[in-house]
Design a protein around this motif. Structure first.
Motif, PDB file in Angstrom:
ATOM      1  N   GLY A 499      26.879  14.702  15.572  1.00 15.06           N
ATOM      2  CA  GLY A 499      27.568  14.550  14.015  1.00 15.06           C
ATOM      3  C   GLY A 499      26.600  14.985  13.348  1.00 15.06           C
ATOM      4  O   GLY A 499      26.573  15.136  12.504  1.00 15.06           O
ATOM      5  N   ILE A 500      25.410  13.963  13.327  1.00 14.62           N
ATOM      6  CA  ILE A 500      24.518  14.127  12.219  1.00 14.62           C
ATOM      7  C   ILE A 500      23.470  15.412  11.932  1.00 14.62           C
ATOM      8  O   ILE A 500      23.175  16.310  11.345  1.00 14.62           O
ATOM      9  CB  ILE A 500      23.273  13.543  12.136  1.00 14.62           C
ATOM     10  N   VAL A 503      26.261  18.077  11.048  1.00 18.90           N
ATOM     11  CA  VAL A 503      26.296  17.941   9.754  1.00 18.90           C
ATOM     12  C   VAL A 503      25.137  18.486   8.448  1.00 18.90           C
ATOM     13  O   VAL A 503      24.890  19.225   7.507  1.00 18.90           O
ATOM     14  CB  VAL A 503      26.096  16.132   8.886  1.00 18.90           C
ATOM     15  N   MET A 506      24.380  23.221   9.147  1.00 19.79           N
ATOM     16  CA  MET A 506      25.744  23.572   8.128  1.00 19.79           C
ATOM     17  C   MET A 506      24.595  22.976   6.542  1.00 19.79           C
ATOM     18  O   MET A 506      25.468  24.327   5.728  1.00 19.79           O
ATOM     19  CB  MET A 506      27.253  22.483   7.781  1.00 19.79           C
ATOM     20  N   GLY A 507      24.268  21.974   6.343  1.00 15.42           N
ATOM     21  CA  GLY A 507      23.660  21.781   5.060  1.00 15.42           C
ATOM     22  C   GLY A 507      23.151  22.653   4.416  1.00 15.42           C
ATOM     23  O   GLY A 507      23.047  23.191   3.965  1.00 15.42           O
TER      24      GLY A 507
END
Length: 535
Positions: A499-500, A503, A506-507
């Motif tokens: 998940g990290i 995210v 994508m950021g």
């Protein structure tokens, strides 16, 4: 509704379907694992899926929509209804005969086309499930017979979906495939809870596929009637409209199903090695998420938009639509390909590694996923190039490109499989995809049917740069989160780490895209302003 909004509508519905497809595949891996029973189910399901793409989705989205749109625009709804009824009646009759013939000759089809490797099976290779070669063959035949009528349901559904798309009603056709995932998730959950063995579970799943096909057809038929349109089932008649459809649909069927052709060829060759078919199938699911979300959305929306613009003589609008569609495809698929290539093993471990899917299977599936990822942009941008031919009712040129790439895929698969097993098939599929995309683009470009604008060239280069920098950030984060990604760690820690990674990646990508201009800042601001206005 803007072009991006239409992509988002179809892509969003498809994304929901693919997410539940993930859940379905996770449960299937847990129930069947990697082995002969999973191979039998995947081989049997791939056959109707192949023909669905060849003679249903590919042919009708490419050939039926332009002809139906022309009848609707030029002669009105009554003419379009007569044409649709002619096609529906003929399709229904052909599918009925085809299904009966397939049922009768299914053992021959399995031995020669679906799983030729079973003809060379010896019982010593039955694997840890101790399923004899004769039992593997019989199971594949039986499952194929159960699921084959799914083809008829999906073919009729594809036609009705084409009508809905021509009326610019995209959601029902895009959402209906989710039903298959819901049904199979329920079936697998029931089988696991009641302690069914693998063969019994595969039987239940096969019947679930057939039930889901009937439900999907009902959904789009109801949506069509709600749109105020209907078709009648009558005696098939040979008409000029039907003749024109077949002329266009024959090559279009081959073109539209190239991805499925490549996968089908790969699985047929993989049937020579027990477990290889399952490995390819499990690797295909994560790869299909971005491919389905972006590729299906573009293919569904772009063709009717291009057809209308060209019929009205708005050539500049058609060129702009093509360039923005390619820009959109690259913007989403290039970073997805980079991410799937860099972190396939943690993804596969979290998705599948439980139940009958053990740790020894994870590296095998992950290596195939990483190789598939390299071809992801190619298979999506093919969906951008193909409508440029179909909207002009030209199916010959893309058919030639498809045949060349399909032959290349077969030859490469045969050459690489003895050396690299299932990884060789993944390499062949990826190379064939890029070859097909290149030939399609060159055909449009040399005939002056595609004019690349400066905005596309600039943003495409920036997308590649931003994706590469995002990839470097992923490598660095994997190094920092190495302890959390350890197979011995709890599944919650692994999920948190992935998940990290997702995210932050994508950021990084979207921040770089906005900063460099790879993304259209004006479009992003307009979307945000519209959302604020709605609040």
């Amino acid at each position: 509704m803007s072009l991006v909004s239409k992509f988002a509508t179809v892509g969003g519905a498809t994304l929901v379907s693919r997410v539940f497809g993930f859940v379905r595949e996770m449960m299937m891996a847990s129930a069947l694992g990697v082995g002969p029973v999973a191979d039998a189910f995947n081989l049997a399901f791939r056959f109707p899926n192949l023909f669905r793409r060849l003679f249903a989705e590919g042919a009708f989205n490419a050939a039926f929509i332009p002809l139906f749109s022309r009848a609707l625009e030029e002669n009105g709804e009554d003419s379009a209804r007569r044409f649709a009824s002619e096609v529906y009646s003929t399709l229904f009759a052909v599918l009925a005969v085809f299904t009966v013939v397939a049922w009768i000759f299914m053992p021959f089809l399995v031995q020669t086309i679906i799983a030729p490797g079973l003809a060379y099976c010896v019982d010593e290779e039955a694997g840890r499930e101790a399923l004899s070669c004769a039992a593997r063959f019989d199971l594949t035949v039986t499952l194929s017979r159960i699921m084959f009528p799914y083809l008829a349901c999906m073919s009729l559904m594809a036609m009705v979906s084409g009508i809905l798309n021509a009326f610019r009603r995209f959601f029902a056709a895009a959402a209906a495939p989710t039903v298959l995932n819901f049904v199979l998730i329920g079936v697998i959950a029931y089988a696991i809870q009641t302690g069914y063995d693998k063969s019994a579970t595969a039987f239940l799943m096969s019947w679930g596929v057939l039930v889901a096909g009937i439900l999907q057809l009902l959904i789009v038929v109801v949506a069509m009637r709600m749109a105020g349109f209907s078709v009648r089932l009558g005696m098939p008649r040979w008409t000029q409209n039907l003749k024109r459809l077949l002329i266009l649909a024959g090559p279009a069927a081959l073109i539209g199903g190239i991805t499925q052709i490549n996968l089908f060829v790969g699985q047929a060759i993989a049937s020579f090695k027990p477990g290889a078919v399952s490995i390819l199938q499990y690797a295909d699911r994560p790869y299909q998420l971005p491919l389905g979300m972006v590729g299906v959305a573009i293919g569904v929306v772009l063709l009717p938009e291009l057809s209308r613009a060209l019929k009205a003589g708005r050539l500049k609008e058609a060129q702009h639509t093509q360039n923005r569609s390619l820009e959109f495809a690259l913007f989403l698929t290039v970073p997805a390909a980079v991410a799937l290539f860099i972190i396939p093993e943690p993804i596969i471990r979290v998705i599948y590694e439980r139940g009958e899917f053990d740790a020894s299977s994870t590296p095998l599936v992950a290596s195939v996923l990483g190789l598939y990822a390299l071809g992801l942009p190619a298979f999506v941008i093919m969906k951008v190039f193909q409508p440029g031919y179909f909207a002009r009712e030209n199916t010959r040129s893309p058919m030639i490109a498809t045949l060349i790439s399909a032959i290349a895929n077969i030859l490469l698969s045969l050459a690489l499989f003895p050396l690299m097993a299932e990884q060789g098939i993944a390499v062949a599929t990826t190379i064939a995809g890029w070859l097909n995309a290149g030939l399609l683009f060159w055909g449009l470009y040399r005939k002056d049917l595609w004019e690349i604008d400066r905005q596309l060239m600039k943003r495409a280069a920036l997308v590649v740069l931003c994706s590469a920098l995002m990839g470097l950030s992923l490598v660095a984060m994997m190094w920092e989160l190495g302890d959390w990604l350890n197979p011995a760690d709890p599944i919650t820690a692994q999920i948190a780490a992935i998940g990290i990674l997702v995210v932050v990646a994508m950021g990084v990508y979207f921040a770089l895209a906005l900063a460099t201009g790879a993304a259209d800042r004006r479009l992003v601001l307009a979307v945000l302003q519209r959302r604020r206005a709605k609040r």
